[in-house]
Write an enzyme that holds these catalytic residues in place. Structure first.
Site, mmCIF file in Angstrom:
data_model
loop_
_atom_site.group_PDB
_atom_site.id
_atom_site.type_symbol
_atom_site.label_atom_id
_atom_site.label_comp_id
_atom_site.label_asym_id
_atom_site.label_seq_id
_atom_site.Cartn_x
_atom_site.Cartn_y
_atom_site.Cartn_z
ATOM 1 N N ASP A 127 0.830 -1.211 0.000
ATOM 2 C CA ASP A 127 0.000 0.000 0.000
ATOM 3 C C ASP A 127 0.865 1.262 0.000
ATOM 4 O O ASP A 127 1.985 1.250 0.504
ATOM 5 C CB ASP A 127 -0.920 -0.020 1.232
ATOM 6 C CG ASP A 127 -2.101 0.929 1.091
ATOM 7 O OD1 ASP A 127 -2.371 1.382 -0.049
ATOM 8 O OD2 ASP A 127 -2.748 1.223 2.112
ATOM 9 N N ASN B 210 -11.094 -2.296 -5.568
ATOM 10 C CA ASN B 210 -10.269 -1.397 -6.390
ATOM 11 C C ASN B 210 -10.892 -1.094 -7.765
ATOM 12 O O ASN B 210 -10.483 -0.144 -8.437
ATOM 13 C CB ASN B 210 -8.844 -1.956 -6.575
ATOM 14 C CG ASN B 210 -7.995 -1.870 -5.323
ATOM 15 O OD1 ASN B 210 -7.135 -2.733 -5.082
ATOM 16 N ND2 ASN B 210 -8.188 -0.842 -4.509
HETATM 17 C C1 IPE Z 1 -5.687 -2.671 -0.289
HETATM 18 O O1 IPE Z 1 -5.253 -1.360 -0.461
HETATM 19 C C2 IPE Z 1 -5.682 -3.383 -1.608
HETATM 20 C C3 IPE Z 1 -4.374 -3.620 -2.204
HETATM 21 C C4 IPE Z 1 -3.216 -3.343 -1.672
HETATM 22 C C5 IPE Z 1 -4.416 -4.211 -3.506
HETATM 23 P P1 IPE Z 1 -6.288 -0.163 -0.646
HETATM 24 O O2 IPE Z 1 -5.466 1.072 -0.755
HETATM 25 O O3 IPE Z 1 -7.203 -0.455 -1.771
HETATM 26 O O4 IPE Z 1 -7.100 -0.226 0.718
HETATM 27 P P2 IPE Z 1 -7.959 0.877 1.474
HETATM 28 O O5 IPE Z 1 -9.009 1.353 0.509
HETATM 29 O O6 IPE Z 1 -7.023 1.987 1.848
HETATM 30 O O7 IPE Z 1 -8.497 0.179 2.669
HETATM 31 C C1 IPE Z 2 -1.529 0.168 -3.367
HETATM 32 O O1 IPE Z 2 -1.295 1.541 -3.399
HETATM 33 C C2 IPE Z 2 -1.783 -0.413 -4.736
HETATM 34 C C3 IPE Z 2 -3.168 -0.823 -4.990
HETATM 35 C C4 IPE Z 2 -4.152 -0.766 -4.145
HETATM 36 C C5 IPE Z 2 -3.468 -1.339 -6.299
HETATM 37 P P1 IPE Z 2 -2.486 2.580 -3.451
HETATM 38 O O2 IPE Z 2 -2.816 2.825 -4.887
HETATM 39 O O3 IPE Z 2 -3.595 2.158 -2.601
HETATM 40 O O4 IPE Z 2 -1.798 3.889 -2.852
HETATM 41 P P2 IPE Z 2 -2.398 4.883 -1.776
HETATM 42 O O5 IPE Z 2 -2.836 4.060 -0.615
HETATM 43 O O6 IPE Z 2 -3.544 5.582 -2.434
HETATM 44 O O7 IPE Z 2 -1.271 5.797 -1.446
HETATM 45 MG MG MG Z 3 -4.034 2.404 -0.655
#
Ligand code: IPE
Ligand code: IPE
Ligand code: MG
Length: 246
Positions: free
Chosen positions: A21, A69
Site C-alpha cells: 500500500d 479497487n
Molecule cells: C488494499 O489497499 C488493496 C491492495 C493493496 C491491492 P487499498 O489502498 O485499496 O485499501 P484501502 O481502501 O485503503 O483500505
Molecule cells: C496500493 O497503493 C496499490 C493498490 C491498491 C493497487 P495505493 O494505490 O492504494 O496507494 P495509496 O494508498 O492511495 O497511497
Molecule cells: Mg491504498
C-alpha cells in the site's frame, strides 16, 4: 551486525503475505500521477522476492488488486491491468529461472481477457518450480472468497458429495482459493494504514501483523528483514500459556 545477520534462519515464516500500500501517496509526493507509483512498486516486488528467497520463505502472497479497487477511476484501473500484463511478460522468464512458481488467488474470471491469458501462460510456464510460490491476489477480497466457498460447499452438499455434519475448518480451507497453501505466519502492511481491507480473513486467524510507515515503492530488502525480525521477537502462544511452549 547487519539486519540479515540477526535473523534466525531456522525460524523464518514459511508464508508471508503483504498488503502493498501507498503507491498513490508516494507518486503524489513526487508530484506525479498515481500510476507512476504503481510502476515503481514493481521494483519493490523484485526486491521482496530476493529477500524472501534468502530467508527461505516458500510462499509470498501479494495483495495486488482488490474487488473494491474496481471503484477507482477507470484510467487507474486500466493502467494497473496493463502494468500487470507488461510486468508478467517482461519478468516471467527470469522469475522462472530463479525457481519461482506463480499462482493466483481471487476471482480471475472477472479480469480482462488479456490479463487472464497472460496469467494462465505464466502459471503454466512456472508450474514445475517450487522454491518460492509467488501468489498474486487479484480481483480478490476475503468476503468474496468466503461467499464463494460457502456456495461451493452448499452445492456439494445438495448433490450429496458432502455431508453437512462433516463440514469442519479443513473442509472450509479446502474450498478457499488458497487451497493447499499454508496460512501465513506473517502479514505486512506498508504505508502506515492499520487495517486488513478485506484480505485473507479466514487464513489470518493466528497470523502475526507487522505494520510499517514505509510506502510500497520505497520498500526494500531491509524492510522485509525488519518485518521478519519483528516476527521472530513475538511469542506465538496459540491460546496456551508461556510456560507450555518450552
Ligand atoms: C488494499 O489497499 C488493496 C491492495 C493493496 C491491492 P487499498 O489502498 O485499496 O485499501 P484501502 O481502501 O485503503 O483500505
Ligand atoms: C496500493 O497503493 C496499490 C493498490 C491498491 C493497487 P495505493 O494505490 O492504494 O496507494 P495509496 O494508498 O492511495 O497511497
Ligand atoms: Mg491504498
Amino acid at each position: 551486525m547487519s539486519l540479515l545477520d540477526k535473523i534466525d534462519l531456522n525460524n523464518t515464516p514459511k508464508h508471508v503475505a503483504i498488503i502493498m500500500d501507498g503507491n498513490g501517496r508516494w507518486a503524489k509526493k513526487q508530484g506525479q500521477e498515481r500510476l507512476y507509483g504503481h510502476n515503481f512498486g514493481v521494483e519493490s516486488i523484485r526486491e521482496t522476492l530476493k529477500a524472501a528467497r534468502e530467508l527461505k520463505v516458500s510462499y509470498l502472497t501479494l495483495y495486488a488488486f482488490s474487488t473494491e479497487n474496481w471503484n477507482r477511476p477507470k484510467a487507474e484501473v486500466d493502467g494497473l491491468m496493463d502494468l500487470l500484463v507488461r510486468s508478467l511478460a517482461n519478468e516471467i522468464k527470469e522469475l522462472s529461472e530463479s525457481g519461482v512458481r506463480l499462482l493466483t488467488i481471487g476471482d480471475i474470471e472477472g479480469l480482462p481477457e488479456n490479463c487472464r491469458a497472460e496469467l494462465m501462460d505464466a502459471q503454466e510456464y512456472t508450474k514445475n518450480n517450487s522454491e518460492v510460490h509467488l501468489i498474486l491476489a487479484l480481483n480478490y477480497s476475503a468476503r468474496w472468497e468466503i461467499v464463494n466457498a460457502v456456495q461451493k460447499i452448499a452445492l456439494e452438499s445438495q448433490k450429496g458429495i458432502v455431508d453437512p455434519l462433516t463440514i469442519n475448518a479443513e473442509v472450509i480451507s479446502d474450498h478457499m482459493t488458497t487451497k493447499g497453501i499454508p496460512d501465513p505466519e506473517l502479514l505486512i502492511r506498508t504505508s502506515g494504514e492499520h487495517r486488513i481491507s478485506n484480505f485473507l480473513l479466514w487464513q489470518i486467524a493466528y497470523t502475526e501483523f507487522h505494520f510499517t510507515e514505509v510506502l510500497w515503492p520505497d520498500f526494500r530488502k531491509e524492510d522485509f528483514y525488519k518485518a521478519v525480525l519483528d516476527y521472530q521477537s513475538r511469542e506465538r502462544r496459540f491460546g496456551m500459556v508461556s510456560e507450555q511452549l518450552t
